[in-house]
Every structure is written in C-alpha cells, then in structure tokens.
Write a protein that holds these residues in place. Structure first.
Motif, PDB file in Angstrom:
ATOM      1  N   ASP A  25      41.789  58.376  63.487  1.00  0.00           N
ATOM      2  CA  ASP A  25      41.166  57.320  64.292  1.00  0.00           C
ATOM      3  C   ASP A  25      42.216  56.575  65.116  1.00  0.00           C
ATOM      4  O   ASP A  25      42.924  55.711  64.613  1.00  0.00           O
ATOM      5  CB  ASP A  25      40.425  56.351  63.367  1.00  0.00           C
ATOM      6  N   ASP A  26      42.364  56.980  66.381  1.00  0.00           N
ATOM      7  CA  ASP A  26      43.243  56.295  67.333  1.00  0.00           C
ATOM      8  C   ASP A  26      44.685  56.241  66.819  1.00  0.00           C
ATOM      9  O   ASP A  26      45.306  55.182  66.758  1.00  0.00           O
ATOM     10  CB  ASP A  26      42.725  54.881  67.609  1.00  0.00           C
ATOM     11  N   VAL A  27      45.225  57.415  66.494  1.00  0.00           N
ATOM     12  CA  VAL A  27      46.590  57.516  65.968  1.00  0.00           C
ATOM     13  C   VAL A  27      47.580  57.677  67.118  1.00  0.00           C
ATOM     14  O   VAL A  27      47.461  58.593  67.933  1.00  0.00           O
ATOM     15  CB  VAL A  27      46.719  58.710  65.009  1.00  0.00           C
ATOM     16  N   SER A  28      48.545  56.779  67.179  1.00  0.00           N
ATOM     17  CA  SER A  28      49.630  56.870  68.159  1.00  0.00           C
ATOM     18  C   SER A  28      50.957  56.794  67.413  1.00  0.00           C
ATOM     19  O   SER A  28      51.185  55.861  66.633  1.00  0.00           O
ATOM     20  CB  SER A  28      49.550  55.745  69.193  1.00  0.00           C
ATOM     21  N   LEU A  29      51.805  57.765  67.641  1.00  0.00           N
ATOM     22  CA  LEU A  29      53.123  57.767  66.998  1.00  0.00           C
ATOM     23  C   LEU A  29      54.055  58.722  67.729  1.00  0.00           C
ATOM     24  O   LEU A  29      53.618  59.597  68.481  1.00  0.00           O
ATOM     25  CB  LEU A  29      53.023  58.135  65.512  1.00  0.00           C
ATOM     26  N   LYS A  30      55.353  58.524  67.490  1.00  0.00           N
ATOM     27  CA  LYS A  30      56.372  59.398  68.044  1.00  0.00           C
ATOM     28  C   LYS A  30      57.180  59.982  66.891  1.00  0.00           C
ATOM     29  O   LYS A  30      57.636  59.242  66.014  1.00  0.00           O
ATOM     30  CB  LYS A  30      57.288  58.633  69.000  1.00  0.00           C
ATOM     31  N   LEU A  31      57.350  61.288  66.912  1.00  0.00           N
ATOM     32  CA  LEU A  31      58.065  61.981  65.848  1.00  0.00           C
ATOM     33  C   LEU A  31      59.344  62.592  66.401  1.00  0.00           C
ATOM     34  O   LEU A  31      59.309  63.328  67.391  1.00  0.00           O
ATOM     35  CB  LEU A  31      57.190  63.086  65.250  1.00  0.00           C
ATOM     36  N   GLY A  32      60.462  62.257  65.782  1.00  0.00           N
ATOM     37  CA  GLY A  32      61.729  62.839  66.190  1.00  0.00           C
ATOM     38  C   GLY A  32      62.625  61.900  66.964  1.00  0.00           C
ATOM     39  O   GLY A  32      63.712  62.293  67.385  1.00  0.00           O
ATOM     40  N   GLY A  33      62.188  60.667  67.156  1.00  0.00           N
ATOM     41  CA  GLY A  33      63.030  59.701  67.843  1.00  0.00           C
ATOM     42  C   GLY A  33      64.054  59.071  66.911  1.00  0.00           C
ATOM     43  O   GLY A  33      63.971  59.185  65.686  1.00  0.00           O
ATOM     44  N   ASP A  34      65.041  58.426  67.490  1.00  0.00           N
ATOM     45  CA  ASP A  34      66.052  57.665  66.718  1.00  0.00           C
ATOM     46  C   ASP A  34      66.768  58.515  65.677  1.00  0.00           C
ATOM     47  O   ASP A  34      67.177  58.010  64.621  1.00  0.00           O
ATOM     48  CB  ASP A  34      65.407  56.453  66.041  1.00  0.00           C
ATOM     49  N   GLY A  35      66.908  59.805  65.940  1.00  0.00           N
ATOM     50  CA  GLY A  35      67.672  60.665  65.041  1.00  0.00           C
ATOM     51  C   GLY A  35      66.966  61.043  63.761  1.00  0.00           C
ATOM     52  O   GLY A  35      67.599  61.559  62.843  1.00  0.00           O
ATOM     53  N   HIS A  36      65.666  60.802  63.660  1.00  0.00           N
ATOM     54  CA  HIS A  36      64.944  61.160  62.443  1.00  0.00           C
ATOM     55  C   HIS A  36      64.831  62.680  62.330  1.00  0.00           C
ATOM     56  O   HIS A  36      64.329  63.348  63.229  1.00  0.00           O
ATOM     57  CB  HIS A  36      63.543  60.539  62.443  1.00  0.00           C
ATOM     58  N   LYS A  37      65.280  63.225  61.210  1.00  0.00           N
ATOM     59  CA  LYS A  37      65.307  64.675  61.002  1.00  0.00           C
ATOM     60  C   LYS A  37      64.237  65.155  60.036  1.00  0.00           C
ATOM     61  O   LYS A  37      63.710  66.254  60.167  1.00  0.00           O
ATOM     62  CB  LYS A  37      66.687  65.095  60.473  1.00  0.00           C
ATOM     63  N   VAL A  38      63.933  64.337  59.019  1.00  0.00           N
ATOM     64  CA  VAL A  38      62.896  64.688  58.049  1.00  0.00           C
ATOM     65  C   VAL A  38      61.912  63.530  57.974  1.00  0.00           C
ATOM     66  O   VAL A  38      62.245  62.447  57.496  1.00  0.00           O
ATOM     67  CB  VAL A  38      63.471  64.968  56.644  1.00  0.00           C
ATOM     68  N   ILE A  39      60.710  63.762  58.459  1.00  0.00           N
ATOM     69  CA  ILE A  39      59.706  62.705  58.551  1.00  0.00           C
ATOM     70  C   ILE A  39      58.627  62.949  57.507  1.00  0.00           C
ATOM     71  O   ILE A  39      58.103  64.063  57.389  1.00  0.00           O
ATOM     72  CB  ILE A  39      59.085  62.686  59.957  1.00  0.00           C
ATOM     73  N   GLY A  40      58.315  61.936  56.740  1.00  0.00           N
ATOM     74  CA  GLY A  40      57.312  62.044  55.688  1.00  0.00           C
ATOM     75  C   GLY A  40      55.987  61.447  56.117  1.00  0.00           C
ATOM     76  O   GLY A  40      55.938  60.335  56.650  1.00  0.00           O
ATOM     77  N   ILE A  41      54.911  62.197  55.893  1.00  0.00           N
ATOM     78  CA  ILE A  41      53.554  61.701  56.131  1.00  0.00           C
ATOM     79  C   ILE A  41      52.901  61.492  54.772  1.00  0.00           C
ATOM     80  O   ILE A  41      52.669  62.445  54.026  1.00  0.00           O
ATOM     81  CB  ILE A  41      52.714  62.693  56.961  1.00  0.00           C
ATOM     82  N   MET A  42      52.622  60.241  54.426  1.00  0.00           N
ATOM     83  CA  MET A  42      52.081  59.905  53.112  1.00  0.00           C
ATOM     84  C   MET A  42      50.627  59.481  53.227  1.00  0.00           C
ATOM     85  O   MET A  42      50.174  59.022  54.272  1.00  0.00           O
ATOM     86  CB  MET A  42      52.883  58.772  52.479  1.00  0.00           C
ATOM     87  N   GLY A  43      49.915  59.616  52.113  1.00  0.00           N
ATOM     88  CA  GLY A  43      48.534  59.162  52.071  1.00  0.00           C
ATOM     89  C   GLY A  43      47.791  59.842  50.948  1.00  0.00           C
ATOM     90  O   GLY A  43      48.146  60.942  50.517  1.00  0.00           O
ATOM     91  N   GLN A  44      46.754  59.191  50.453  1.00  0.00           N
ATOM     92  CA  GLN A  44      45.965  59.775  49.378  1.00  0.00           C
ATOM     93  C   GLN A  44      45.105  60.911  49.909  1.00  0.00           C
ATOM     94  O   GLN A  44      45.023  61.132  51.128  1.00  0.00           O
ATOM     95  CB  GLN A  44      45.089  58.702  48.737  1.00  0.00           C
ATOM     96  N   ASN A  45      44.455  61.640  49.024  1.00  0.00           N
ATOM     97  CA  ASN A  45      43.539  62.697  49.446  1.00  0.00           C
ATOM     98  C   ASN A  45      42.472  62.125  50.367  1.00  0.00           C
ATOM     99  O   ASN A  45      41.885  61.085  50.074  1.00  0.00           O
ATOM    100  CB  ASN A  45      42.869  63.346  48.228  1.00  0.00           C
ATOM    101  N   GLY A  46      42.221  62.809  51.469  1.00  0.00           N
ATOM    102  CA  GLY A  46      41.227  62.343  52.419  1.00  0.00           C
ATOM    103  C   GLY A  46      41.759  61.392  53.472  1.00  0.00           C
ATOM    104  O   GLY A  46      41.007  60.929  54.324  1.00  0.00           O
ATOM    105  N   ALA A  47      43.073  61.113  53.426  1.00  0.00           N
ATOM    106  CA  ALA A  47      43.650  60.166  54.392  1.00  0.00           C
ATOM    107  C   ALA A  47      43.762  60.774  55.790  1.00  0.00           C
ATOM    108  O   ALA A  47      43.859  60.046  56.777  1.00  0.00           O
ATOM    109  CB  ALA A  47      45.020  59.702  53.916  1.00  0.00           C
ATOM    110  N   GLY A  48      43.802  62.107  55.878  1.00  0.00           N
ATOM    111  CA  GLY A  48      43.901  62.762  57.179  1.00  0.00           C
ATOM    112  C   GLY A  48      45.197  63.504  57.413  1.00  0.00           C
ATOM    113  O   GLY A  48      45.470  63.956  58.526  1.00  0.00           O
TER     114      GLY A  48
END
Length: 269
Positions: free
Chosen positions: A19-42
């Motif tokens: 629902d209206d997700v805006s984000l940038k992945l890989g900026g500021d030198g981030h090499k390993v990005i974690g996506i957290m959330g319970q079951n059903g979070a998306g």
C-alpha cells in the motif's frame, strides 16, 4: 539503485498487499538490506514485484533511474539485474546434476560452450561447491541446494540477489555457513536484499532495515535504531535479537555480532 515510487499491489479489489510503498534500495553504501515483517506483511509480494514476477497495481519500480518495462525484453533485462532465491530452493532447481542446473540460464542466453563452462566453474568455486558440480541434486543437503540456487543467479552476473528466508530448513551449522557466505559475497561486490524471521541472523548480517506491516513501511534505519524499538517489533510479532536484549537489560554496549561481543569482553577481562 532500486527505487519504488508509491507502489501498491493487490490480487483483488478487497485488500492491498502493498500500500503506497516508496523506498530506495542500495543508497548510502548499503550492501545487505533486510526486509522484516510478520507473515502476511507483504515481504514475498514485494520481492516478486522487484523481479517482475508481479506487476504493481499502481506506482513504479525503477532500476538505476529507469522505469521497468513489462515487455519480454524489459523483464529479461530486469532479471539479469536482480535475481531471487526462493525459500524452497527446489522451486528453482530444474536439472538433476548441479553443473547443468547452474548453466541453465546461460544456455538460454545462447552463450558459447567454453564461456558457459568457465562461468559455471568460477561461480561454483566462489561458493565453495565446485566439488559438487557432478553431484545429483537429490543427494544435496538443504544448505547445498541453496548455494546451487544462488549460483544459478550469480552465473548471470546479477548485481542484486534477493534471498527469501535463507536460513529456513538449515541446521545451526548451515546457518553459520550461510552467514559467512553472505559476508563473502558482499566482500566481492554483491548486493543483497534478504527477508527472514530469524532476527538474530538479520541483525548480524544486514546493515540497513525496512519493517513492513500491513503492506506499509512502518520503520527503517540501521540495526541500532530499528531493533531498539521493542514496542514496534512486538506489535508486529517480531522479537529483538539477543544482542539487543542484553544491551537494553544489562547495560552492555550494543555489539555488532557475537564475535564482536566475545572479543571485546575478552579484552576487558
């Protein structure tokens, strides 16, 4: 860089999974990005939108500033840039012998046989499974199958690898091996996005985090900020990593990982 702009996705008109997700992945030198959330979070739906398996209901996916084109060529280019390793590795292993499965995508690209051989050998060696190249898939352990699946992505030269529950089904030794493998891949320039319910593994492996809940981004930041918010984690049925717990309850410094804890306490004792 991967960018999502106001991305929403639903399978029907009743409920938005994202629902209206805006984000940038890989900026500021981030090499390993974690996506957290319970079951059903998306989380899984987000991953499938990133690799073009699903198309957003609204919003955009941009790769290095260019919108993803949902044509045959556009999706082929996308999947050369981003590859996914599913929770169940058997879902993406099609051949009975390791080297044949890893070479599958390269044959589809109609590369010369000698180049295919060299790429497969190199990737299997990087993943420490060169000795398995002639082994039947059915005789591999869960951890070995995950490495074969990762090899199938790396051999294409994908800049990003999405790992969905990479420790699922692994014993403690397999979990340690996976953590070391991810660190090795990152040292070699690989960028990784992973999703897991194993908060200790996430804490020790990732350098930036997004918390998904009911299809929205609820929080983002470094491990020092995201995991200190115990209340928000509990509201999303997630637990704090044990290193964060001893930091909060015992007043110890917030160590980066188990090795950091023991090394520092050894020096102080």
């Amino acid at each position: 860089m991967i960018e999502l702009k106001h991305l929403s996705f639903s399978y029907d008109d009743k409920r938005k999974i994202l629902d209206d997700v805006s984000l940038k992945l890989g900026g500021d030198g981030h090499k390993v990005i974690g996506i957290m959330g319970q079951n059903g979070a998306g989380k899984s739906t987000l991953f499938l939108n990133l690799v073009g398996e699903l198309r957003p209901t609204s919003g955009e996916v941009l790769i290095d500033g260019k919108k993803v084109e949902y044509t045959k060529k556009g999706l082929r280019d996308l999947r050369r840039k981003i590859g996914i390793v599913f929770q169940n590795s058997d879902q993406q292993i099609f051949y009975s012998i390791v080297k044949d499965d890893v070479a599958f995508a390269l044959h589809n690209l109609k590369l010369p046989a000698n180049e295919i051989h060299q790429r497969v050998e190199r990737v299997l060696d990087e993943l420490n499974i060169l000795n398995l190249k002639d082994r039947p898939i059915q005789y591999l352990s869960g951890g070995q199958k995950k490495r074969v699946a990762i090899a199938g992505i790396m051999v294409i030269g994908s800049e990003w690898i999405l790992l969905d529950e990479p420790t699922s089904g692994l014993d403690p030794d397999g979990r340690i091996r996976m953590k070391k493998l991810i660190k090795k891949l990152v040292a070699n320039g690989q960028k990784i996005i992973l999703s897991s319910h194993d908060m200790d593994f996430m804490y020790e492996t990732c350098d930036y985090f997004y918390l998904l809940g009911k299809g929205k981004i609820l929080n983002e930041g470094t491990k020092q900020s995201v995991f200190n918010d115990e209340k928000l984690l509990e509201e999303n049925n997630l637990t704090q990593p044990w290193l964060v717990k001893i930091h909060q309850k015992l007043g110890l410094p917030l160590y980066a990982d188990e090795q950091d804890l023991f090394e520092n306490n050894s020096l102080n004792s």
